[in-house]
Write an enzyme that holds these catalytic residues in place. Sequence first.
Site, PDB file in Angstrom:
ATOM      1  N   GLY A  23       0.837  -1.194   0.000  1.00 61.09           N
ATOM      2  CA  GLY A  23       0.000   0.000   0.000  1.00 61.09           C
ATOM      3  C   GLY A  23       0.866   1.236   0.000  1.00 61.09           C
ATOM      4  N   SER A  25       2.406   4.910   1.210  1.00 59.67           N
ATOM      5  CA  SER A  25       2.828   5.498   2.474  1.00 59.67           C
ATOM      6  C   SER A  25       1.582   5.972   3.225  1.00 59.67           C
ATOM      7  CB  SER A  25       3.738   6.693   2.165  1.00 59.67           C
ATOM      8  OG  SER A  25       4.051   7.403   3.317  1.00 59.67           O
ATOM      9  N   SER A  26       1.564   5.775   4.519  1.00 62.94           N
ATOM     10  CA  SER A  26       0.470   6.222   5.406  1.00 62.94           C
ATOM     11  C   SER A  26      -0.848   5.479   5.202  1.00 62.94           C
ATOM     12  CB  SER A  26       0.226   7.736   5.268  1.00 62.94           C
ATOM     13  OG  SER A  26       1.390   8.463   5.583  1.00 62.94           O
ATOM     14  N   GLY A  28      -1.554   2.522   6.402  1.00 66.14           N
ATOM     15  CA  GLY A  28      -1.878   1.729   7.591  1.00 66.14           C
ATOM     16  C   GLY A  28      -1.262   0.354   7.629  1.00 66.14           C
ATOM     17  N   LYS A  29      -0.285   0.091   6.776  1.00 75.95           N
ATOM     18  CA  LYS A  29       0.322  -1.239   6.702  1.00 75.95           C
ATOM     19  C   LYS A  29       0.966  -1.662   8.024  1.00 75.95           C
ATOM     20  CE  LYS A  29       3.061  -0.035   3.402  1.00 75.95           C
ATOM     21  NZ  LYS A  29       2.702   1.391   3.310  1.00 75.95           N
ATOM     22  N   SER A  30       1.748  -0.786   8.613  1.00 76.34           N
ATOM     23  CA  SER A  30       2.440  -1.147   9.864  1.00 76.34           C
ATOM     24  C   SER A  30       1.457  -1.371  11.009  1.00 76.34           C
ATOM     25  CB  SER A  30       3.453  -0.068  10.248  1.00 76.34           C
ATOM     26  OG  SER A  30       4.503  -0.040   9.311  1.00 76.34           O
ATOM     27  N   ASP A  50      10.568   0.475   6.216  1.00 71.49           N
ATOM     28  CA  ASP A  50      11.013   1.691   6.899  1.00 71.49           C
ATOM     29  C   ASP A  50      12.143   1.402   7.889  1.00 71.49           C
ATOM     30  OD1 ASP A  50       9.236   3.231   5.496  1.00 71.49           O
ATOM     31  OD2 ASP A  50       7.812   3.490   7.150  1.00 71.49           O
TER      32      ASP A  50
END
Length: 195
Positions: A23, A25-26, A28-30, A50
């Site tokens: 997905g 950046s930002s 919500g993957k992490s 990251d």
Amino acid sequence: MREHPGTERDGHDANGLIVFLNGTSSSGKSSIARELLTLLDEPYFHLPVDAFHAMRSRPQLTPAEVDDTLKRTWRGFHRAVAGMAAAGNNVVVDHVLSEPWRLEDCLALFPADQVVLVGVHCPVDELERRERARGDRPAGLAASQVPRVHAHGTYDVECDTGTATPLDCARRIAHFLPERPVPTAFQRLRRQHGI
């Protein structure tokens, strides 16, 4: 949760499962990865790209050197993921397939039958709100990635963090894992790319 189909946990040569969250950046993957690790019965490692970028020193580089360094970082990240899986470890990867070569590199390296490709979507207005709140990403980065990140169009399972919480998305993925169909998205993409 039951053992994943196609794995032999009593042998050291069985590949681990790669849950591949793709997905912008930002998106919500992490956050999804953190929730997913609390739901799965087997040991999993969260390998976020990251973290690999954060390990790198920051010498003064020309734009060309920056591009080369970033590409080598991504290539090294892919090989670290492949190595962990080859040693029998299950991994949750969060990734940004914003350049075609990244997908092709992963397709060539990862065992296609042991990859669950997850599309992590989020509306652009929400991506922009999250970028502003984070304050650590260039404005407009995520929006610029949207058309490229999902251009390959093939997933095993998808979720939308604009309408579902990270925990809801993690539950959806965890529910999918025991009975995942064949061919996998990675197997189909390998055929499309002639790999």
